[in-house]
Design an enzyme around this catalytic site. Structure first.
Site, PDB file in Angstrom:
ATOM      1  N   ASP A  26       0.859  -1.193   0.000  1.00 24.95           N
ATOM      2  CA  ASP A  26       0.000   0.000   0.000  1.00 24.95           C
ATOM      3  C   ASP A  26       0.892   1.240   0.000  1.00 24.95           C
ATOM      4  OD1 ASP A  26      -1.858   1.976   0.392  1.00 24.95           O
ATOM      5  OD2 ASP A  26      -2.605   1.217   2.299  1.00 24.95           O
ATOM      6  N   ASP A  79      -3.446   2.253  -5.586  1.00 21.74           N
ATOM      7  CA  ASP A  79      -2.195   2.256  -4.800  1.00 21.74           C
ATOM      8  C   ASP A  79      -2.017   1.021  -3.930  1.00 21.74           C
ATOM      9  OD1 ASP A  79      -3.837   2.736  -2.523  1.00 21.74           O
ATOM     10  OD2 ASP A  79      -2.230   3.926  -1.634  1.00 21.74           O
ATOM     11  N   GLU A  80      -2.814  -0.003  -4.160  1.00 22.98           N
ATOM     12  CA  GLU A  80      -2.822  -1.104  -3.209  1.00 22.98           C
ATOM     13  C   GLU A  80      -3.059  -2.442  -3.909  1.00 22.98           C
ATOM     14  OE1 GLU A  80      -5.787  -1.983   0.446  1.00 22.98           O
ATOM     15  OE2 GLU A  80      -5.815   0.006  -0.419  1.00 22.98           O
TER      16      GLU A  80
HETATM   17  P1  TTP Z   1      -5.306   4.929   0.843  1.00 23.88           P
HETATM   18  O1  TTP Z   1      -4.268   3.892   0.572  1.00 23.88           O
HETATM   19  O2  TTP Z   1      -6.447   4.564   1.696  1.00 23.88           O
HETATM   20  O3  TTP Z   1      -4.623   6.202   1.514  1.00 23.88           O
HETATM   21  P2  TTP Z   1      -3.214   6.870   1.260  1.00 23.88           P
HETATM   22  O4  TTP Z   1      -2.385   6.099   0.301  1.00 23.88           O
HETATM   23  O5  TTP Z   1      -3.431   8.300   0.883  1.00 23.88           O
HETATM   24  O6  TTP Z   1      -2.553   6.850   2.696  1.00 23.88           O
HETATM   25  P3  TTP Z   1      -1.981   5.599   3.527  1.00 23.88           P
HETATM   26  O7  TTP Z   1      -2.138   4.391   2.664  1.00 23.88           O
HETATM   27  O8  TTP Z   1      -0.535   5.954   3.776  1.00 23.88           O
HETATM   28  O9  TTP Z   1      -2.774   5.549   4.761  1.00 23.88           O
HETATM   29  O10 TTP Z   1      -5.896   5.476  -0.504  1.00 23.88           O
HETATM   30  C1  TTP Z   1      -5.122   5.615  -1.689  1.00 23.88           C
HETATM   31  C2  TTP Z   1      -5.519   6.855  -2.460  1.00 23.88           C
HETATM   32  O11 TTP Z   1      -6.891   6.789  -2.818  1.00 23.88           O
HETATM   33  C3  TTP Z   1      -5.351   8.124  -1.668  1.00 23.88           C
HETATM   34  O12 TTP Z   1      -4.029   8.672  -1.764  1.00 23.88           O
HETATM   35  C4  TTP Z   1      -6.397   9.006  -2.258  1.00 23.88           C
HETATM   36  C5  TTP Z   1      -7.488   8.075  -2.740  1.00 23.88           C
HETATM   37  N1  TTP Z   1      -8.620   8.073  -1.799  1.00 23.88           N
HETATM   38  C6  TTP Z   1      -9.668   8.952  -2.027  1.00 23.88           C
HETATM   39  O13 TTP Z   1      -9.662   9.696  -3.017  1.00 23.88           O
HETATM   40  N2  TTP Z   1     -10.706   8.963  -1.132  1.00 23.88           N
HETATM   41  C7  TTP Z   1     -10.738   8.175  -0.017  1.00 23.88           C
HETATM   42  O14 TTP Z   1     -11.689   8.241   0.774  1.00 23.88           O
HETATM   43  C8  TTP Z   1      -9.661   7.278   0.212  1.00 23.88           C
HETATM   44  C9  TTP Z   1      -9.649   6.394   1.434  1.00 23.88           C
HETATM   45  C10 TTP Z   1      -8.621   7.271  -0.708  1.00 23.88           C
HETATM   46 MG    MG Z   2      -2.147   4.032   0.500  1.00 23.06          MG
END
Ligand code: TTP
Ligand code: MG
Length: 361
Positions: free
Chosen positions: A14, A109-110
């Site tokens: 992630d 991203d995951e």
């Molecule tokens: P996440 O992996 O949930 O968040 P992140 O990568 O920003 O942070 P981390 O993993 O370090 O906790 O989500 C990936 C991307 O998806 C995030 O950068 C932006 C987008 N996203 C949204 O647009 N809305 C949301 O509600 C979420 C959870 C994510």
């Molecule tokens: Mg993330």
């Protein structure tokens, strides 16, 4: 526990603060600052994500931007730039495919990777996870966190455990202990309402949940009770399902010493084309667009592409095009540290088409 459960090697990767990290990478003045991606405050938008600097003030994804502004008035609010995120996502995903075909992307991203068997023949999922994180940083200048575990449930929680830029490895013999000490709110698949209900019943951690019999959990939570019973014991036999088709196939190599000799480079391209051809035939797949990637001694990286009118996975054809593309680079005058070839615009080959390629007609 089923025996297969303990034998699988699952990695969950992630990216850290993904959209915000891309913005900080591309706009150096944003680095080290509370960056909030989404609409501007004053509107009705919500936060997509924010940098870890902004999280200290309580800003979170999906929060109205107005609330984020109240919590963090000195935050830098930026609009999202989806193309840049997509580009980084594609690079990261292609790195995953170098290790295994069993890649299940959950979002941009995951992803889950099953590396029980992998293209590198590397028996250590921990080393693979470290290598993947290093490769992601090298290719995108972005950090990722990863979790390694015998199943998806534990791997996903593990990747979140040491964020940002962390790796958490839960070996099979540590799974139960790990799950026992977890707070229920960390359990993926246990929603807010269920958490509340569990808290009311005195269930705060994995260990608390484990006290409950399967029947009592089903009585209290319906069908989901069975799932809770299993995850409290770290049991999850869901498979990694690669539901997306591969976008490109390629290989690259970083040399132990920088290379200036053009003849050597051309011979290397022949070898690389042969390896790629073998790999593509195994899948089987073929591609129309051939891309040559060159990284010079000083890390400047360029790509040159050429699209054919037909699909190919023939070594000779791939190497001929790659050598033509090499002429559009500064190979020979500048030293090279990395060379790669990839094919995109792929077609998963139908049996007849595959036979046609084999026969060369
Ligand atoms: P996440 O992996 O949930 O968040 P992140 O990568 O920003 O942070 P981390 O993993 O370090 O906790 O989500 C990936 C991307 O998806 C995030 O950068 C932006 C987008 N996203 C949204 O647009 N809305 C949301 O509600 C979420 C959870 C994510
Ligand atoms: Mg993330």
């Amino acid at each position: 526990m089923k025996r297969e459960d303990t034998l699988r090697k699952i990695i969950h990767v992630d990216m850290d603060a993904f959209f915000a990290a891309v913005e900080q990478r591309d706009n150096p003045e944003l680095r080290g600052k509370p960056v909030i991606v989404g609409g501007k405050p004053g509107g009705r938008g919500v936060v997509s994500t924010c940098s870890y600097e902004a999280r200290k003030f309580g800003v979170r994804s999906a929060m109205p931007t107005n609330e984020a502004y109240r919590l963090c008035p000195h935050g830098i609010f930026v609009r999202s730039n989806f193309e840049a995120y997509k580009e980084a996502s594609t690079i990261v995903r292609n790195i995953f495919f170098e290790y295994t075909d069993l890649v299940e992307p959950l979002s941009l991203d995951e992803a889950y990777l099953d590396v029980t068997e992998n293209h590198k023949g590397n028996p250590s999922a921990t080393l693979i996870a470290e290598e993947i994180r290093a490769r992601i940083f090298e290719e995108t200048q972005l950090t990722a966190s990863a979790g390694v575990a015998p199943n998806k449930f534990v791997a996903k929680i593990a990747s979140d455990y040491n964020k940002p830029n962390g790796l958490t490895v839960i070996t099979p013999n540590k799974v139960e202990e790990f799950v026992e000490q977890l707070e229920i709110k960390k359990f993926f698949g246990v929603g807010k309402a269920t958490q509340k209900k569990m808290h009311a019943l005195g269930i705060k951690t994995g260990a608390d949940l484990k006290q409950w019999s399967e029947i009592d959990l089903v009585k209290a939570f319906g069908k989901s009770g069975r799932y809770y019973y299993r995850i409290a014991r770290g049991i999850d036999d869901r498979e990694v399902k690669p539901h997306r088709t591969r976008k490109s196939y390629g290989k690259e190599r970083t040399f132990s010493e920088d290379v200036g000799d053009l003849d050597w480079v051309n011979t290397f391209l022949d070898d690389l084309a042969t390896q790629i051809s073998d790999g593509m035939r195994k899948i089987p797949t073929a591609g129309k667009t051939i891309t040559l990637k060159v990284r010079y001694k000083n890390f400047d990286t360029i790509t040159r592409s050429h699209s054919l009118a037909h699909y190919t996975n023939k070594a000779e054809e791939i190497s001929t095009v790659a050598k033509q593309l090499l002429e559009q680079t500064e190979a020979g005058t500048r030293e090279i540290r990395l060379l790669g070839i990839s094919l995109s615009n792929l077609n998963l080959i139908e049996k007849e088409y595959w036979e046609q390629l084999e026969l060369g007609v």
